[in-house]
Design a protein around this motif. Structure first.
Motif, short mmCIF file in Angstrom:
data_model
loop_
_atom_site.label_atom_id
_atom_site.label_comp_id
_atom_site.label_asym_id
_atom_site.label_seq_id
_atom_site.Cartn_x
_atom_site.Cartn_y
_atom_site.Cartn_z
N SER A 10 0.81 -1.22 0.00
CA SER A 10 0.00 0.00 0.00
C SER A 10 0.84 1.27 0.00
O SER A 10 0.30 2.37 -0.03
N SER A 11 2.15 1.13 -0.01
CA SER A 11 3.01 2.31 -0.02
C SER A 11 3.08 2.92 -1.42
O SER A 11 2.92 2.23 -2.43
N GLY A 12 3.34 4.20 -1.48
CA GLY A 12 3.48 4.88 -2.75
C GLY A 12 4.66 4.37 -3.55
O GLY A 12 4.61 4.30 -4.78
N THR A 13 5.72 3.98 -2.85
CA THR A 13 6.92 3.47 -3.53
C THR A 13 6.61 2.19 -4.29
O THR A 13 7.07 1.99 -5.43
N PHE A 14 5.83 1.28 -3.65
CA PHE A 14 5.48 0.02 -4.32
C PHE A 14 4.69 0.30 -5.59
O PHE A 14 4.97 -0.27 -6.65
N LEU A 15 3.66 1.15 -5.52
CA LEU A 15 2.84 1.46 -6.69
C LEU A 15 3.69 2.11 -7.78
O LEU A 15 3.51 1.83 -8.97
N TYR A 16 4.61 2.96 -7.37
CA TYR A 16 5.49 3.62 -8.34
C TYR A 16 6.24 2.58 -9.17
O TYR A 16 6.21 2.61 -10.40
N TYR A 68 9.31 6.58 -18.04
CA TYR A 68 8.31 6.15 -17.06
C TYR A 68 8.72 6.57 -15.65
O TYR A 68 7.86 6.98 -14.84
N MET A 69 10.01 6.46 -15.34
CA MET A 69 10.49 6.88 -14.01
C MET A 69 10.22 8.36 -13.79
O MET A 69 9.80 8.78 -12.71
N TRP A 70 10.46 9.16 -14.82
CA TRP A 70 10.19 10.60 -14.70
C TRP A 70 8.71 10.87 -14.56
O TRP A 70 8.28 11.62 -13.67
N VAL A 120 6.42 12.78 -11.24
CA VAL A 120 6.04 14.18 -11.42
C VAL A 120 5.17 14.65 -10.26
O VAL A 120 5.34 15.75 -9.73
N ALA A 121 4.20 13.80 -9.87
CA ALA A 121 3.30 14.16 -8.78
C ALA A 121 3.63 13.32 -7.55
O ALA A 121 4.17 12.22 -7.66
N ARG A 122 3.27 13.81 -6.39
CA ARG A 122 3.51 13.08 -5.15
C ARG A 122 2.64 11.83 -5.08
O ARG A 122 3.04 10.82 -4.49
N CYS A 123 1.45 11.89 -5.69
CA CYS A 123 0.53 10.75 -5.65
C CYS A 123 0.66 9.92 -6.92
O CYS A 123 0.18 10.33 -7.99
N ARG A 144 -2.27 8.41 -0.56
CA ARG A 144 -0.93 7.87 -0.36
C ARG A 144 0.03 8.59 -1.29
O ARG A 144 -0.25 8.77 -2.48
N GLN A 145 1.21 8.96 -0.78
CA GLN A 145 2.13 9.79 -1.56
C GLN A 145 3.56 9.27 -1.49
O GLN A 145 3.93 8.50 -0.59
N LEU A 146 4.35 9.73 -2.46
CA LEU A 146 5.79 9.46 -2.45
C LEU A 146 6.47 10.48 -1.55
O LEU A 146 6.02 11.63 -1.44
N SER A 147 7.55 10.04 -0.93
CA SER A 147 8.31 10.99 -0.12
C SER A 147 9.13 11.90 -1.03
O SER A 147 9.48 11.53 -2.16
N VAL A 148 9.42 13.09 -0.56
CA VAL A 148 10.21 14.04 -1.35
C VAL A 148 11.59 13.49 -1.61
O VAL A 148 12.14 13.64 -2.72
N SER A 149 12.18 12.82 -0.63
CA SER A 149 13.53 12.26 -0.81
C SER A 149 13.53 11.18 -1.88
O SER A 149 14.47 11.07 -2.69
N PHE A 150 12.44 10.36 -1.93
CA PHE A 150 12.35 9.32 -2.96
C PHE A 150 12.28 9.96 -4.35
O PHE A 150 12.93 9.49 -5.29
N GLN A 151 11.51 11.04 -4.48
CA GLN A 151 11.42 11.73 -5.76
C GLN A 151 12.78 12.25 -6.21
O GLN A 151 13.15 12.13 -7.38
N HIS A 152 13.55 12.80 -5.27
CA HIS A 152 14.89 13.31 -5.60
C HIS A 152 15.81 12.19 -6.07
O HIS A 152 16.54 12.34 -7.05
N HIS A 153 15.76 11.05 -5.36
CA HIS A 153 16.60 9.91 -5.73
C HIS A 153 16.23 9.38 -7.12
O HIS A 153 17.10 9.09 -7.95
N VAL A 154 14.92 9.27 -7.36
CA VAL A 154 14.45 8.74 -8.65
C VAL A 154 14.90 9.63 -9.80
O VAL A 154 15.35 9.14 -10.85
#
Length: 576
Positions: free
Chosen positions: A14-20, A56-58, A62-65, A144-154
């Motif tokens: 259920s985490s945003g990272t998994f769905l990503y 696709y990674m980009w 783009v959005a937190r959700c 459910r959202q991605l963390s800001v740090s995860f977005q930066h890493h991606v």
């Protein structure tokens, strides 16, 4: 402990990272599969995976959700599912222009028949993509959202992946011959094909207006008063390999094989393995080499009409707002049996015979008006051997058994082949029925009317394309694949002439006999041959393409590819 494990799994899923990552991998599956099915070079394969991966990674970062981005990418989710089903069915090729057009020109009944028998592929894509869409909805509702740090890493990772992908793409243009992104980089190629499909559909929408003033300036070269009936039969999905007239060991032509006046051409091929291209080429002067003329010229029914014939088009297929409909509607009378009597369900091709009985000129000894039309030209469009095969003939025609298993699996080939051969025997019955009716009409006219000269009749039959039925190690099934096989291209081409016609036009009979063993391209020759048999004179008739003429000579075998370009047939075929 079990409860703790379940909670851990639930939290991860259920985490945003998994769905990503789920979304990225799900959309990337076709890219990975195409590397193998299309036999891409190392550089092309690397570019085909790395560039879309970076994209696709980009996109999903783009959005937190990520749930919102999954639904924004729904079109590409559909492309991915569609692509995997096609790879299961054909084993190769990206979603073609013709596939997009098939979505809007194939009737829903045919679609359901096919999907019902592609269970593994359909279940597979549902297992992959339906949970993705459901999870996306859950993420949106629960915010459910991605963390800001995860977005930066991606974004850092995708820059590195994208840079390597761009290098591989550059290498493709340097190392790989004839590399084009629009042809080989998924999903760029699919988007390009979708654009071409829209463009082609728009051109067809304007057809009636563009062709409004077109004329063949046709006239009849035969006796103006003599009674004539010609029938052109357009078959569906019949391949020459399964006609006993051409040496097939099973007796699939018990009636035609005993019919006098039959000329079966053994070396005939179609220029397209799709119905919406091949049938219009059969009914017009368009061919693979000049397909564009289809968009501004009228068809064979108009040529006969201008020459004084009453013209009739009868189809056992649903209208689908395609060129088949446009050309058919140019007749004096046109009938789509499935549309007119939709509540009756399945129409067998025998219903075409019943309609023909209503159309054929009436004549009997007690009648003062021996016929309604002295000259008649009829086009019959059959349902023939279109999958699902066992639905195409009455159970009384189930000659080869068992024929009940229809799921698209190679282990079902015995039943599929039996059912397919039954469709060919049924086609044999239909064609023989047409010939019997023409013979009866001619016989009645001869007995009751000597004023207008010898009545004559003839029939031409060919099919739009053939079919694959898991025939060899390639395990190909159905037709319309981006690459064609001999089973799809080799079609029957049969001409019957009445006794009266043969006596009156021995030169045409002689030409048919001399050309019988030569190569024939049905998509090129049917139009000109039918005009020649019917004595229709127009500068659009080219006798060098007509097997009814002593001027006929074979030309280079061509195939109309997905982008409407004429290419050699050998280049269009599957490699073993």
């Amino acid at each position: 402990m079990n409860h703790s494990i379940c909670n851990t799994i639930y939290n991860k899923v259920s985490s945003g990272t998994f769905l990503y990552w789920y979304a990225v991998v799900a959309l990337l599956l076709p890219n990975i599969a195409l590397c193998f099915t299309e036999r891409l070079s190392f550089w092309a394969g690397a570019a085909n995976v790395l560039l879309p991966l970076a994209l696709y990674m980009w996109f999903f970062s783009v959005a937190r959700c990520p749930g919102k981005m999954v639904w924004w990418a729904f079109l590409f989710v559909f492309f991915a599912a569609f692509q995997l089903v096609l790879l299961y069915l054909f084993g190769t090729g990206v979603i073609a222009v013709d596939m997009f057009l098939n979505l809007v020109t194939t009737n829903p009944g045919e679609v359901m028949e096919l999907l019902d028998n592609l269970v593994p592929a359909v279940v597979g894509v549902f297992v992959i993509y339906l949970p993705l869409l459901i999870l996306a909805v859950i993420h949106i509702r629960k915010k459910r959202q991605l963390s800001v740090s995860f977005q930066h890493h991606v974004r850092k990772w995708l820059m590195e992946v994208g840079a390597i992908g761009l290098f591989c793409l550059l290498a493709c243009y340097v190392v790989v011959d004839d590399y084009r992104m629009r042809n080989q980089l998924y999903p760029v190629n699919v988007c390009y094909n979708l654009y071409l499909a829209f463009e082609r559909n728009a051109a067809s929408e304007n057809y009636r207006e563009v062709s409004r003033n077109f004329r063949f300036d046709a006239r009849s070269g035969h006796d103006v008063e003599a009674p004539e009936v010609y029938v052109m039969v357009v078959g569906e999905t019949a391949r020459a390999h399964n006609f006993s007239l051409y040496g097939y060991p099973r007796n699939t032509n018990p009636l035609l094989s005993k019919t006098q006046g039959i000329m079966a051409f053994p070396d005939a091929t179609t220029q397209s393995n799709t119905t919406h291209k091949s049938v219009p080429m059969l009914l017009s002067a368009a061919s693979a080499e000049d397909f564009e003329r289809l968009f501004h010229e009228k068809g064979i029914l108009v040529a006969f009409k201008e020459a004084g014939f009453h013209t009739v088009f009868i189809s056992n297929q649903l209208p689908n707002h395609s060129f088949i409909d446009f050309l058919g509607e140019q007749a004096d009378e046109h009938y789509f049996l499935k549309k007119e009597d939709a509540l009756q369900g399945n129409h067998y091709d025998e219903d075409l015979l019943q309609k023909l009985d209503e159309i054929l000129p009436k004549a009997d000894a007690s009648s003062s008006a021996h016929y309604r039309y002295r000259k008649l030209f009829v086009v019959l469009h059959t349902y023939g051997s279109h999958f699902n095969y066992q639905e195409r003939y009455p159970r009384s025609f189930a000659y080869f058994k068992p024929d009940s298993r229809s799921e698209a699996k190679s282990e079902n080939r015995r039943d599929l082949l039996n059912a397919y051969d039954n469709t060919i025997r049924y086609t044999d019955y239909i064609l023989h029925g047409i010939i019997e009716r023409l013979q009866k009409w001619e016989g009645i006219q001869t007995k009751t009317d000597g004023v207008y000269g010898q009545p004559i009749s003839a029939m031409l039959y060919t099919s739009d394309h053939g079919e694959n039925i898991f025939d060899d190690e390639r395990c190909l099934f159905l037709h319309a694949a981006p690459k064609a096989s001999d089973y799809e291209l080799h079609v029957p081409f049969i001409i019957w002439t009445s006794e009266g016609f043969s006596k009156q036009y021995p030169d045409i009979l002689k030409a048919l006999g001399e050309n019988r063993s030569k190569q024939v391209q049905s998509s090129l020759s049917a139009f000109h041959t039918m005009l020649g048999i019917g004595g229709i004179q127009t500068h659009y008739r080219q006798d060098e393409y007509s097997v009814a003429s002593d001027k006929y000579h074979p030309v280079k075998l061509l195939y109309l590819d997905d982008h409407d370009e004429a290419i050699p047939q050998e280049d269009a075929k599957f490699l073993r």
